[in-house]
Write a protein that holds these residues in place. Structure first.
Motif, PDB file in Angstrom:
ATOM      1  N   SER A   1      12.921 -53.714  55.510  1.00  0.00           N
ATOM      2  CA  SER A   1      12.155 -52.649  56.162  1.00  0.00           C
ATOM      3  C   SER A   1      12.610 -51.275  55.707  1.00  0.00           C
ATOM      4  O   SER A   1      11.779 -50.400  55.414  1.00  0.00           O
ATOM      5  N   PHE A   2      13.922 -51.033  55.622  1.00  0.00           N
ATOM      6  CA  PHE A   2      14.418 -49.733  55.196  1.00  0.00           C
ATOM      7  C   PHE A   2      14.088 -49.477  53.730  1.00  0.00           C
ATOM      8  O   PHE A   2      13.747 -48.350  53.341  1.00  0.00           O
ATOM      9  N   GLN A   3      14.169 -50.512  52.894  1.00  0.00           N
ATOM     10  CA  GLN A   3      13.844 -50.324  51.485  1.00  0.00           C
ATOM     11  C   GLN A   3      12.367 -49.995  51.300  1.00  0.00           C
ATOM     12  O   GLN A   3      12.019 -49.120  50.503  1.00  0.00           O
ATOM     13  N   GLU A   4      11.497 -50.679  52.045  1.00  0.00           N
ATOM     14  CA  GLU A   4      10.072 -50.393  51.899  1.00  0.00           C
ATOM     15  C   GLU A   4       9.733 -49.016  52.449  1.00  0.00           C
ATOM     16  O   GLU A   4       8.914 -48.290  51.872  1.00  0.00           O
ATOM     17  N   PHE A   5      10.348 -48.638  53.569  1.00  0.00           N
ATOM     18  CA  PHE A   5      10.148 -47.298  54.130  1.00  0.00           C
ATOM     19  C   PHE A   5      10.461 -46.235  53.076  1.00  0.00           C
ATOM     20  O   PHE A   5       9.666 -45.318  52.835  1.00  0.00           O
ATOM     21  N   ARG A   6      11.603 -46.369  52.435  1.00  0.00           N
ATOM     22  CA  ARG A   6      12.029 -45.348  51.474  1.00  0.00           C
ATOM     23  C   ARG A   6      11.198 -45.373  50.202  1.00  0.00           C
ATOM     24  O   ARG A   6      10.934 -44.320  49.605  1.00  0.00           O
ATOM     25  N   LEU A   7      10.789 -46.561  49.789  1.00  0.00           N
ATOM     26  CA  LEU A   7       9.914 -46.635  48.619  1.00  0.00           C
ATOM     27  C   LEU A   7       8.562 -45.982  48.919  1.00  0.00           C
ATOM     28  O   LEU A   7       8.029 -45.233  48.090  1.00  0.00           O
TER      29      LEU A   7
ATOM     30  N   VAL B   1      -1.129 -51.570  49.073  1.00  0.00           N
ATOM     31  CA  VAL B   1      -0.371 -51.775  50.302  1.00  0.00           C
ATOM     32  C   VAL B   1       0.596 -52.938  50.121  1.00  0.00           C
ATOM     33  O   VAL B   1       0.519 -53.678  49.149  1.00  0.00           O
ATOM     34  N   ASP B   2       1.482 -53.090  51.089  1.00  0.00           N
ATOM     35  CA  ASP B   2       2.464 -54.171  51.166  1.00  0.00           C
ATOM     36  C   ASP B   2       3.438 -54.129  49.994  1.00  0.00           C
ATOM     37  O   ASP B   2       3.334 -54.892  49.031  1.00  0.00           O
ATOM     38  N   PHE B   3       4.426 -53.258  50.108  1.00  0.00           N
ATOM     39  CA  PHE B   3       5.414 -53.090  49.050  1.00  0.00           C
ATOM     40  C   PHE B   3       6.736 -53.773  49.385  1.00  0.00           C
ATOM     41  O   PHE B   3       7.797 -53.356  48.906  1.00  0.00           O
ATOM     42  N   ASP B   4       6.684 -54.806  50.197  1.00  0.00           N
ATOM     43  CA  ASP B   4       7.876 -55.603  50.465  1.00  0.00           C
ATOM     44  C   ASP B   4       8.430 -56.132  49.141  1.00  0.00           C
ATOM     45  O   ASP B   4       7.704 -56.723  48.338  1.00  0.00           O
ATOM     46  N   ARG B   5       9.708 -55.889  48.889  1.00  0.00           N
ATOM     47  CA  ARG B   5      10.419 -56.276  47.669  1.00  0.00           C
ATOM     48  C   ARG B   5       9.996 -55.457  46.453  1.00  0.00           C
ATOM     49  O   ARG B   5      10.470 -55.711  45.342  1.00  0.00           O
ATOM     50  N   GLY B   6       9.100 -54.497  46.622  1.00  0.00           N
ATOM     51  CA  GLY B   6       8.752 -53.623  45.504  1.00  0.00           C
ATOM     52  C   GLY B   6       9.908 -52.694  45.172  1.00  0.00           C
ATOM     53  O   GLY B   6      10.824 -52.489  45.968  1.00  0.00           O
TER      54      GLY B   6
END
Length: 251
Positions: A98-104, A194-199
């Motif tokens: 969640s924090f990684q996707e927020f920052r990306l 949309v949906d950048f989980d693990r991006g």
């Protein structure tokens, strides 16, 4: 390129912590975000939960003081989901999904890339594992590229726009971990990813860019885009898509 280093200091990032976890939020979107914001039952009790879907994403549409938003609970996919469900191995707050996707998302917004505006991210830790959630603004009146395809509205013009969209992100070094027709949104204001989980942000290279595009191609095939044959698909859809991609990438 390391994603966290590239977006290490988002302009409006605020952090709230307690003994069990933390919330990261953009105070310019909402000056106050707390735990109940990430609870679909909280919004349901307020009559502010309009739709909710199960599946891997666990997506709910919520009506918040900051406007209509999408609440997504992180869930695993594939075989590992049977064992882990919505739990992830803890390796530090900055490495939570969640924090990684927020920052990306914040980093991409600074580059004026068409992504949802991120509101808040949360993780809740229990021993060696954590669970996570993300809240973004809902893009109004949007539908997916997959829906356009199934409704017979994917033509050469739209395909070219999709290629242009992909190229904008690739030029910026953005790698989408699951580039498929369900993660391309079409709205009156334009096209979005949309949906950048693990991006993450990567050094631009043709190898990963082409692999990304092939993932999109496979998703279109799965949805029946090549029902009349691959040659017809290439001429009507894929060639215009790649024309838009190459033109924008080289601009």
């Amino acid at each position: 390129m390391n994603q966290n280093r590239a977006a290490a200091a988002p302009m409006h990032e605020q952090l709230r912590q307690d003994a069990k976890g933390a919330i990261l939020f953009d105070a310019t979107v909402s000056p106050q975000v707390d735990g109940p914001w990430f609870d679909a039952d909280h919004w349901r009790a307020l009559g502010a939960l309009s739709t909710q879907s199960g599946g891997r994403g666990g997506v709910a549409i919520i009506h918040t003081p900051a406007g209509e938003c999408v609440l997504r609970h992180y869930r695993r996919g594939g075989m590992v989901a049977r064992l882990m469900g919505d739990r992830y191995l803890w390796s530090g707050a900055d490495r939570t999904r969640s924090f990684q996707e927020f920052r990306l998302l914040q980093a991409m917004a600074k580059q004026q890339l068409p992504v949802p505006q991120v509101l808040a991210a949360q993780y809740r830790r229990a021993g060696l594992y954590y669970q996570a959630d993300l809240i973004t603004r809902r893009i109004a009146d949007a539908h997916t590229l997959a829906e356009s395809l199934t409704q017979g509205r994917l033509d050469a013009e739209l395909a070219r726009e999709v290629g242009t969209l992909a190229a904008r992100f690739h030029r910026a070094g953005v790698w989408h971990a699951d580039l498929n027709a369900h993660n391309v949104l079409i709205a009156p204001t334009g096209l979005y990813l949309v949906d950048f989980d693990r991006g993450r942000l990567r050094t631009p290279e043709q190898s990963w860019r082409m692999a990304n595009l092939q993932r999109l191609r496979r998703s279109l095939f799965k949805l029946g885009a090549a029902a009349q044959g691959e040659a017809v698909f290439d001429q009507a859809i894929w060639t215009p898509l790649m024309d838009g991609y190459e033109e924008t990438l080289g601009a």
